[in-house]
Motif scaffolding. Structure first.
Motif, PDB file in Angstrom:
ATOM      1  N   LEU A 176     -89.135  49.473  43.444  1.00  0.00           N
ATOM      2  CA  LEU A 176     -89.384  50.819  43.950  1.00  0.00           C
ATOM      3  C   LEU A 176     -90.857  51.199  43.802  1.00  0.00           C
ATOM      4  CD1 LEU A 176     -86.195  52.604  42.557  1.00  0.00           C
ATOM      5  CD2 LEU A 176     -86.668  52.009  44.938  1.00  0.00           C
ATOM      6  N   THR A 177     -91.447  50.838  42.673  1.00  0.00           N
ATOM      7  CA  THR A 177     -92.864  51.136  42.465  1.00  0.00           C
ATOM      8  C   THR A 177     -93.723  50.434  43.515  1.00  0.00           C
ATOM      9  OG1 THR A 177     -92.532  51.435  40.086  1.00  0.00           O
ATOM     10  CG2 THR A 177     -94.778  51.005  40.825  1.00  0.00           C
ATOM     11  N   ALA A 178     -93.298  49.261  43.958  1.00  0.00           N
ATOM     12  CA  ALA A 178     -94.048  48.504  44.961  1.00  0.00           C
ATOM     13  C   ALA A 178     -94.060  49.193  46.315  1.00  0.00           C
ATOM     14  CB  ALA A 178     -93.464  47.098  45.090  1.00  0.00           C
ATOM     15  N   THR A 179     -93.182  50.163  46.525  1.00  0.00           N
ATOM     16  CA  THR A 179     -93.181  50.928  47.780  1.00  0.00           C
ATOM     17  C   THR A 179     -94.133  52.114  47.700  1.00  0.00           C
ATOM     18  OG1 THR A 179     -91.423  52.512  47.192  1.00  0.00           O
ATOM     19  CG2 THR A 179     -90.732  50.352  48.043  1.00  0.00           C
ATOM     20  N   GLY A 180     -94.668  52.382  46.513  1.00  0.00           N
ATOM     21  CA  GLY A 180     -95.478  53.580  46.316  1.00  0.00           C
ATOM     22  C   GLY A 180     -94.663  54.780  45.912  1.00  0.00           C
ATOM     23  N   SER A 181     -93.377  54.574  45.682  1.00  0.00           N
ATOM     24  CA  SER A 181     -92.467  55.678  45.328  1.00  0.00           C
ATOM     25  C   SER A 181     -91.721  55.360  44.034  1.00  0.00           C
ATOM     26  CB  SER A 181     -91.460  55.932  46.453  1.00  0.00           C
ATOM     27  OG  SER A 181     -92.090  56.386  47.627  1.00  0.00           O
ATOM     28  N   ALA A 231     -95.741  60.034  58.417  1.00  0.00           N
ATOM     29  CA  ALA A 231     -96.119  58.901  57.588  1.00  0.00           C
ATOM     30  C   ALA A 231     -96.757  59.388  56.296  1.00  0.00           C
ATOM     31  CB  ALA A 231     -97.086  57.989  58.341  1.00  0.00           C
ATOM     32  N   SER A 232     -96.679  58.557  55.262  1.00  0.00           N
ATOM     33  CA  SER A 232     -97.258  58.870  53.953  1.00  0.00           C
ATOM     34  C   SER A 232     -98.493  58.016  53.719  1.00  0.00           C
ATOM     35  CB  SER A 232     -96.250  58.597  52.834  1.00  0.00           C
ATOM     36  OG  SER A 232     -95.067  59.331  53.022  1.00  0.00           O
ATOM     37  N   ALA A 233     -99.580  58.650  53.313  1.00  0.00           N
ATOM     38  CA  ALA A 233    -100.823  57.915  53.070  1.00  0.00           C
ATOM     39  C   ALA A 233    -100.674  56.915  51.938  1.00  0.00           C
ATOM     40  CB  ALA A 233    -101.946  58.899  52.767  1.00  0.00           C
ATOM     41  N   GLY A 234     -99.737  57.171  51.007  1.00  0.00           N
ATOM     42  CA  GLY A 234     -99.549  56.279  49.875  1.00  0.00           C
ATOM     43  C   GLY A 234     -98.449  55.252  50.048  1.00  0.00           C
ATOM     44  N   ASP A 235     -97.980  55.059  51.276  1.00  0.00           N
ATOM     45  CA  ASP A 235     -96.907  54.095  51.535  1.00  0.00           C
ATOM     46  C   ASP A 235     -97.453  52.678  51.359  1.00  0.00           C
ATOM     47  OD1 ASP A 235     -94.842  52.513  52.516  1.00  0.00           O
ATOM     48  OD2 ASP A 235     -94.390  53.850  54.189  1.00  0.00           O
ATOM     49  N   HIS A 263     -93.398  55.162  50.326  1.00  0.00           N
ATOM     50  CA  HIS A 263     -92.481  54.834  51.418  1.00  0.00           C
ATOM     51  C   HIS A 263     -91.217  55.680  51.376  1.00  0.00           C
ATOM     52  CE1 HIS A 263     -90.999  52.386  54.653  1.00  0.00           C
ATOM     53  NE2 HIS A 263     -89.939  52.001  53.960  1.00  0.00           N
ATOM     54  N   LEU A 264     -90.765  56.028  50.184  1.00  0.00           N
ATOM     55  CA  LEU A 264     -89.529  56.794  50.033  1.00  0.00           C
ATOM     56  C   LEU A 264     -89.840  58.280  49.870  1.00  0.00           C
ATOM     57  CD1 LEU A 264     -87.708  54.364  47.570  1.00  0.00           C
ATOM     58  CD2 LEU A 264     -87.627  54.378  50.068  1.00  0.00           C
ATOM     59  N   VAL A 265     -90.747  58.768  50.694  1.00  0.00           N
ATOM     60  CA  VAL A 265     -91.210  60.152  50.569  1.00  0.00           C
ATOM     61  C   VAL A 265     -90.077  61.153  50.717  1.00  0.00           C
ATOM     62  CG1 VAL A 265     -91.818  60.258  53.028  1.00  0.00           C
ATOM     63  CG2 VAL A 265     -92.908  61.834  51.408  1.00  0.00           C
ATOM     64  N   HIS A 266     -89.074  60.841  51.525  1.00  0.00           N
ATOM     65  CA  HIS A 266     -87.956  61.777  51.726  1.00  0.00           C
ATOM     66  C   HIS A 266     -87.094  61.897  50.470  1.00  0.00           C
ATOM     67  CE1 HIS A 266     -86.437  57.809  52.404  1.00  0.00           C
ATOM     68  NE2 HIS A 266     -85.211  58.197  52.695  1.00  0.00           N
ATOM     69  N   GLU A 267     -87.250  60.930  49.547  1.00  0.00           N
ATOM     70  CA  GLU A 267     -86.534  61.008  48.285  1.00  0.00           C
ATOM     71  C   GLU A 267     -87.373  61.680  47.210  1.00  0.00           C
ATOM     72  OE1 GLU A 267     -84.025  57.669  47.134  1.00  0.00           O
ATOM     73  OE2 GLU A 267     -84.808  56.525  48.846  1.00  0.00           O
ATOM     74  N   GLU A 268     -88.653  61.388  47.167  1.00  0.00           N
ATOM     75  CA  GLU A 268     -89.501  61.927  46.106  1.00  0.00           C
ATOM     76  C   GLU A 268     -90.095  63.290  46.440  1.00  0.00           C
ATOM     77  OE1 GLU A 268     -93.132  59.811  45.363  1.00  0.00           O
ATOM     78  OE2 GLU A 268     -93.124  58.861  47.344  1.00  0.00           O
ATOM     79  N   ALA A 269     -90.181  63.633  47.724  1.00  0.00           N
ATOM     80  CA  ALA A 269     -90.795  64.907  48.114  1.00  0.00           C
ATOM     81  C   ALA A 269     -90.177  65.401  49.416  1.00  0.00           C
ATOM     82  CB  ALA A 269     -92.303  64.763  48.256  1.00  0.00           C
ATOM     83  N   ALA A 270     -88.889  65.725  49.367  1.00  0.00           N
ATOM     84  CA  ALA A 270     -88.179  66.143  50.572  1.00  0.00           C
ATOM     85  C   ALA A 270     -88.798  67.380  51.208  1.00  0.00           C
ATOM     86  CB  ALA A 270     -86.704  66.395  50.252  1.00  0.00           C
TER      87      ALA A 270
END
Length: 287
Positions: A176-181, A231-235, A263-270
């Protein structure tokens, strides 16, 4: 994963239903009231990944969130139908069985590619892609990664081996950390449940092995459906430039880049995703 193994605290467990729509036995979150939205998760995930976004949508929309075939708690009826064209056909059959015509389709990662493939089939008023996986791997990885996935998908016992080797908290946290999330403990535990299940691993490997986007990429300039690409700049998994470039080739696409998150921005910052998403959906209702 067998439905009776769904943990009692699994997100939206009480709003989950079983739907038989050939050739699969689908697990579908069905909640809220209003124009129907179809939410599609990415490879390796499940409908649970929208757990933080659903409450922001369900007061205004009926939210339909299936687990993709062979993943999560949807039991596959045909392992040969994990490619994007076959999956789009089967998703359309599911919508027909549910008697819904999606007002909009929202997809994350590979689910965004599937959403775009469904545009001419289901004719939604809009498409939303969150960190859309629309590009191809560069260099040797573009050849070796799909080849490796194909080999693993047809090798006996590999899903059981992967589930055993990767099904531990430390490995899942690293993935998960490897996705940036780097998700919170609850989110990590949910992915651990999935990774530990050989059937889910098998479905994920099968999707990776059969996924081909060349035809879809050629069709992007012909997709006239209003599309929002977030899109997320940190993906770290799918760079933001993938969505930016795709939007450039689409006649009715809008691109929004979030300055943080992975990458999992919808989970970490909906809430950050909902900020551009909700106005886009509201505009569709005015058309």
């Amino acid at each position: 994963m067998p439905p009776d193994r769904m943990p009692p605290d699994w997100p939206f467990r009480d709003q989950t239903r079983r739907v038989t729509a050939r050739p699969h036995d689908w697990c579908v979150i069905d909640t809220g009231d209003g124009p129907p939205l179809l939410l599609l998760h990415g490879a390796g995930g499940a409908g649970h990944s929208f757990r933080n976004l659903i409450p922001l949508l369900s007061p205004h929309y009926r939210v339909i969130v299936p687990d993709l075939p062979g993943q999560g708690f949807t039991r596959s009826g045909a392992r040969s139908r994990y490619g994007i064209d076959a999956m789009a056909e089967d998703m359309a059959t599911l919508c027909q069985t549910l008697d819904i015509a999606p007002h909009a389709i929202i997809g994350h990662s590979a689910g965004a590619a599937l959403a775009l493939r469904l545009a001419p089939i289901l004719a939604p008023k809009g498409i939303v892609g969150i960190n859309a996986a629309l590009g191809t791997f560069d260099g040797a990885a573009g050849v070796m990664f799909p080849l490796l996935a194909r080999v693993l998908a047809v090798t006996p016992f590999i899903p059981h081996v992967v589930a055993k080797l990767w099904g531990n908290p430390a490995t899942v946290a690293k993935l998960l950390t490897a996705t940036g999330s780097p998700l919170d403990a609850t989110g990590q535990a949910q992915y651990l449940t999935l990774v530990r299940d050989p059937a889910h691993v098998d479905g994920t490997l099968g999707m990776m092995a059969q996924w081909r986007l060349e035809d879809l990429m050629r069709q992007l300039p012909t997709i006239a459906t209003p599309t929002l690409l977030i899109a997320s700049a940190g993906d770290l998994a799918v760079p933001a430039r993938i969505s930016r470039d795709a939007a450039h080739h689409m006649p009715a696409a809008t691109y929004v880049e979030l300055p943080d998150h992975g990458h999992l921005v919808h989970e970490e910052a909906a809430e950050a995703v909902a900020a551009p998403l909700l106005p886009f959906l509201a505009d569709l209702r005015q058309d």
